[in-house]
Scaffold this motif. Structure first.
Motif, mmCIF file in Angstrom:
data_model
loop_
_atom_site.group_PDB
_atom_site.id
_atom_site.type_symbol
_atom_site.label_atom_id
_atom_site.label_comp_id
_atom_site.label_asym_id
_atom_site.label_seq_id
_atom_site.Cartn_x
_atom_site.Cartn_y
_atom_site.Cartn_z
ATOM 1 N N ASP A 127 0.715 -2.311 -16.646
ATOM 2 C CA ASP A 127 1.642 -3.425 -16.459
ATOM 3 C C ASP A 127 1.239 -4.312 -15.291
ATOM 4 O O ASP A 127 1.810 -5.385 -15.102
ATOM 5 C CB ASP A 127 3.065 -2.908 -16.246
ATOM 6 N N ALA A 128 0.255 -3.878 -14.514
ATOM 7 C CA ALA A 128 -0.236 -4.679 -13.385
ATOM 8 C C ALA A 128 -1.408 -5.565 -13.780
ATOM 9 O O ALA A 128 -1.873 -6.369 -12.953
ATOM 10 C CB ALA A 128 -0.655 -3.759 -12.237
ATOM 11 N N ILE A 129 -1.916 -5.419 -15.005
ATOM 12 C CA ILE A 129 -3.088 -6.196 -15.420
ATOM 13 C C ILE A 129 -2.804 -6.919 -16.735
ATOM 14 O O ILE A 129 -1.771 -6.721 -17.354
ATOM 15 C CB ILE A 129 -4.342 -5.287 -15.534
ATOM 16 N N GLY A 130 -3.741 -7.776 -17.149
ATOM 17 C CA GLY A 130 -3.531 -8.570 -18.350
ATOM 18 C C GLY A 130 -2.602 -9.736 -18.088
ATOM 19 O O GLY A 130 -2.348 -10.122 -16.942
ATOM 20 N N ALA A 131 -2.055 -10.306 -19.143
ATOM 21 C CA ALA A 131 -1.198 -11.490 -19.024
ATOM 22 C C ALA A 131 0.049 -11.201 -18.203
ATOM 23 O O ALA A 131 0.425 -11.979 -17.316
ATOM 24 C CB ALA A 131 -0.820 -11.997 -20.418
ATOM 25 N N VAL A 132 0.712 -10.084 -18.492
ATOM 26 C CA VAL A 132 1.898 -9.722 -17.727
ATOM 27 C C VAL A 132 1.526 -9.449 -16.273
ATOM 28 O O VAL A 132 2.238 -9.857 -15.341
ATOM 29 C CB VAL A 132 2.599 -8.500 -18.352
ATOM 30 N N GLY A 133 0.420 -8.778 -16.062
ATOM 31 C CA GLY A 133 -0.021 -8.485 -14.704
ATOM 32 C C GLY A 133 -0.284 -9.740 -13.886
ATOM 33 O O GLY A 133 0.040 -9.806 -12.697
ATOM 34 N N ILE A 134 -0.873 -10.748 -14.513
ATOM 35 C CA ILE A 134 -1.103 -12.020 -13.826
ATOM 36 C C ILE A 134 0.222 -12.636 -13.398
ATOM 37 O O ILE A 134 0.393 -13.084 -12.258
ATOM 38 C CB ILE A 134 -1.881 -12.989 -14.742
ATOM 39 N N ALA A 135 1.178 -12.673 -14.337
ATOM 40 C CA ALA A 135 2.489 -13.239 -14.017
ATOM 41 C C ALA A 135 3.150 -12.469 -12.879
ATOM 42 O O ALA A 135 3.732 -13.058 -11.948
ATOM 43 C CB ALA A 135 3.378 -13.224 -15.261
ATOM 44 N N ARG A 136 3.065 -11.156 -12.925
ATOM 45 C CA ARG A 136 3.680 -10.340 -11.888
ATOM 46 C C ARG A 136 3.000 -10.533 -10.540
ATOM 47 O O ARG A 136 3.656 -10.545 -9.485
ATOM 48 C CB ARG A 136 3.644 -8.862 -12.279
ATOM 49 N N ALA A 137 1.684 -10.688 -10.542
ATOM 50 C CA ALA A 137 0.952 -10.882 -9.285
ATOM 51 C C ALA A 137 1.406 -12.159 -8.581
ATOM 52 O O ALA A 137 1.650 -12.161 -7.361
ATOM 53 C CB ALA A 137 -0.551 -10.926 -9.551
ATOM 54 N N PHE A 138 1.545 -13.239 -9.330
ATOM 55 C CA PHE A 138 1.968 -14.493 -8.717
ATOM 56 C C PHE A 138 3.451 -14.475 -8.358
ATOM 57 O O PHE A 138 3.864 -15.077 -7.360
ATOM 58 C CB PHE A 138 1.614 -15.672 -9.612
ATOM 59 N N ALA A 139 4.258 -13.765 -9.145
ATOM 60 C CA ALA A 139 5.674 -13.623 -8.791
ATOM 61 C C ALA A 139 5.812 -12.872 -7.467
ATOM 62 O O ALA A 139 6.581 -13.279 -6.582
ATOM 63 C CB ALA A 139 6.428 -12.891 -9.897
ATOM 64 N N ASP A 150 -7.157 -19.129 -1.143
ATOM 65 C CA ASP A 150 -7.863 -19.794 -0.043
ATOM 66 C C ASP A 150 -9.312 -19.325 -0.107
ATOM 67 O O ASP A 150 -9.589 -18.144 0.116
ATOM 68 C CB ASP A 150 -7.242 -19.424 1.298
ATOM 69 N N PRO A 151 -10.257 -20.238 -0.439
ATOM 70 C CA PRO A 151 -11.657 -19.808 -0.590
ATOM 71 C C PRO A 151 -12.267 -19.265 0.694
ATOM 72 O O PRO A 151 -13.298 -18.581 0.648
ATOM 73 C CB PRO A 151 -12.372 -21.088 -1.040
ATOM 74 N N ASN A 152 -11.618 -19.524 1.839
ATOM 75 C CA ASN A 152 -12.149 -19.053 3.120
ATOM 76 C C ASN A 152 -11.635 -17.675 3.508
ATOM 77 O O ASN A 152 -12.089 -17.105 4.494
ATOM 78 C CB ASN A 152 -11.802 -20.067 4.223
ATOM 79 N N ILE A 153 -10.690 -17.155 2.739
ATOM 80 C CA ILE A 153 -10.173 -15.802 3.001
ATOM 81 C C ILE A 153 -10.716 -14.871 1.931
ATOM 82 O O ILE A 153 -10.418 -15.035 0.745
ATOM 83 C CB ILE A 153 -8.629 -15.787 2.987
ATOM 84 N N LEU A 154 -11.523 -13.916 2.337
ATOM 85 C CA LEU A 154 -12.177 -13.015 1.378
ATOM 86 C C LEU A 154 -11.376 -11.727 1.207
ATOM 87 O O LEU A 154 -10.652 -11.302 2.113
ATOM 88 C CB LEU A 154 -13.591 -12.694 1.847
ATOM 89 N N THR A 171 -2.915 -14.171 -3.253
ATOM 90 C CA THR A 171 -2.703 -13.556 -4.562
ATOM 91 C C THR A 171 -4.006 -13.418 -5.325
ATOM 92 O O THR A 171 -4.237 -12.393 -5.986
ATOM 93 C CB THR A 171 -1.685 -14.381 -5.366
ATOM 94 N N VAL A 172 -4.879 -14.412 -5.266
ATOM 95 C CA VAL A 172 -6.163 -14.295 -5.962
ATOM 96 C C VAL A 172 -6.981 -13.144 -5.390
ATOM 97 O O VAL A 172 -7.639 -12.408 -6.138
ATOM 98 C CB VAL A 172 -6.943 -15.629 -5.911
ATOM 99 N N ASN A 173 -6.935 -12.941 -4.089
ATOM 100 C CA ASN A 173 -7.641 -11.793 -3.517
ATOM 101 C C ASN A 173 -7.126 -10.473 -4.069
ATOM 102 O O ASN A 173 -7.872 -9.499 -4.184
ATOM 103 C CB ASN A 173 -7.502 -11.795 -1.993
ATOM 104 N N HIS A 174 -5.836 -10.434 -4.418
ATOM 105 C CA HIS A 174 -5.237 -9.210 -4.959
ATOM 106 C C HIS A 174 -5.933 -8.756 -6.242
ATOM 107 O O HIS A 174 -6.015 -7.555 -6.513
ATOM 108 C CB HIS A 174 -3.750 -9.469 -5.219
ATOM 109 N N PHE A 175 -6.459 -9.709 -7.005
ATOM 110 C CA PHE A 175 -7.214 -9.351 -8.215
ATOM 111 C C PHE A 175 -8.430 -8.514 -7.834
ATOM 112 O O PHE A 175 -8.745 -7.522 -8.504
ATOM 113 C CB PHE A 175 -7.663 -10.604 -8.961
ATOM 114 N N PHE A 176 -9.125 -8.920 -6.772
ATOM 115 C CA PHE A 176 -10.351 -8.231 -6.367
ATOM 116 C C PHE A 176 -10.054 -6.961 -5.570
ATOM 117 O O PHE A 176 -10.821 -5.998 -5.623
ATOM 118 C CB PHE A 176 -11.227 -9.180 -5.542
ATOM 119 N N GLU A 177 -8.959 -6.970 -4.838
ATOM 120 C CA GLU A 177 -8.610 -5.819 -3.999
ATOM 121 C C GLU A 177 -7.962 -4.688 -4.785
ATOM 122 O O GLU A 177 -7.999 -3.534 -4.358
ATOM 123 C CB GLU A 177 -7.654 -6.269 -2.887
ATOM 124 N N LYS A 178 -7.361 -5.031 -5.938
ATOM 125 C CA LYS A 178 -6.658 -4.007 -6.706
ATOM 126 C C LYS A 178 -6.834 -4.140 -8.211
ATOM 127 O O LYS A 178 -7.323 -3.219 -8.872
ATOM 128 C CB LYS A 178 -5.164 -4.032 -6.380
#
Length: 229
Positions: A127-139, A150-154, A171-178
């Motif tokens: 439930d943390a990944i896929g379409a629902v996961g994306i929505a939940r990450a930004f929520a 922020d492209p300057n925050i890795l 939030t975008v970093n969260h994709f790579f971190e988790k």
């Protein structure tokens, strides 16, 4: 009324309309996915009631909302089950699953000892990944007042649970971190297959995100290409 139905009522009332992505609908999906994975495992030794209760109670007092206390969730679940006169062995099993369920950082293993736990952990991570996961990450990012990107925050690959809890990122970093790490941490074969599909959707989404934002040459966009098939 069964303990499962009583627990559904408790959790529905507590989490209905919650705005961080950890609402009743999230818990309902984890519950339904747990039952689907249970059916596909076809193991007669699995305790279905343990799976159902752990899925329903897994977020009852999550550390993300109580100041970081990992013990609060299992304790709250235990109090509820004791109030319904559930046996100690089942209570212990459900609470152990809840205590070990969550992702705690890229460098922190969170193995499950029982098939019941593996099933619920897979369902929660799906439930943390896929379409629902994306929505939940930004929520959740909005709930925590995080920048989307922020492209300057890795991203940071956290090496301890405390580091994972304390560090703030985008939030975008969260994709790579988790989120991109969950596919390879699935326990069941059915969970692995579903995670592969959802992983590919997240890659497509972020690729489009970087194109629309003019960040095709950012570190993040280059890293994303490593996940593509």
């Amino acid at each position: 009324m069964s303990i499962v139905e009583e627990t559904k009522g408790l959790i529905r009332e507590k989490f209905y309309g919650e705005g961080s992505g950890h609402d009743w609908e999230h818990i309902r999906r984890v519950y339904q996915t747990s039952l689907q994975l249970l059916e596909r495992e076809r193991d007669p030794g699995v305790n279905k009631e343990v799976v159902e209760l752990a899925a329903l109670l897994h977020d009852i007092d999550d550390w993300k909302f109580n100041g970081g206390d990992d013990a609060a969730g299992p304790e709250a679940a235990g109090r509820w089950l004791k109030s319904r006169h559930i046996g100690e062995q089942m209570i212990d099993h459900v609470c152990r699953i809840i205590s070990r369920l969550s992702f705690k950082g890229a460098g922190v293993p969170t193995p499950m000892q029982t098939l019941e736990g593996k099933i619920v952990q897979d369902a929660d991570r799906l439930d943390a990944i896929g379409a629902v996961g994306i929505a939940r990450a930004f929520a959740y990012g909005g709930f925590k007042k995080r920048a989307m990107f922020d492209p300057n925050i890795l991203p940071q690959m956290h090496h301890s649970a405390e580091e994972y809890k304390q560090k703030q990122s985008t939030t975008v970093n969260h994709f790579f971190e988790k989120l991109f790490l969950l596919k390879d941490r699935m326990n069941t074969e059915a969970g692995k297959a579903l995670a592969e599909e959802r992983q590919q959707f997240m890659i497509l989404y972020l690729n489009q995100f970087f194109e629309e934002s003019g960040e095709q040459d950012s570190w993040h966009a280059q890293k994303l290409r490593m996940f593509k098939k």
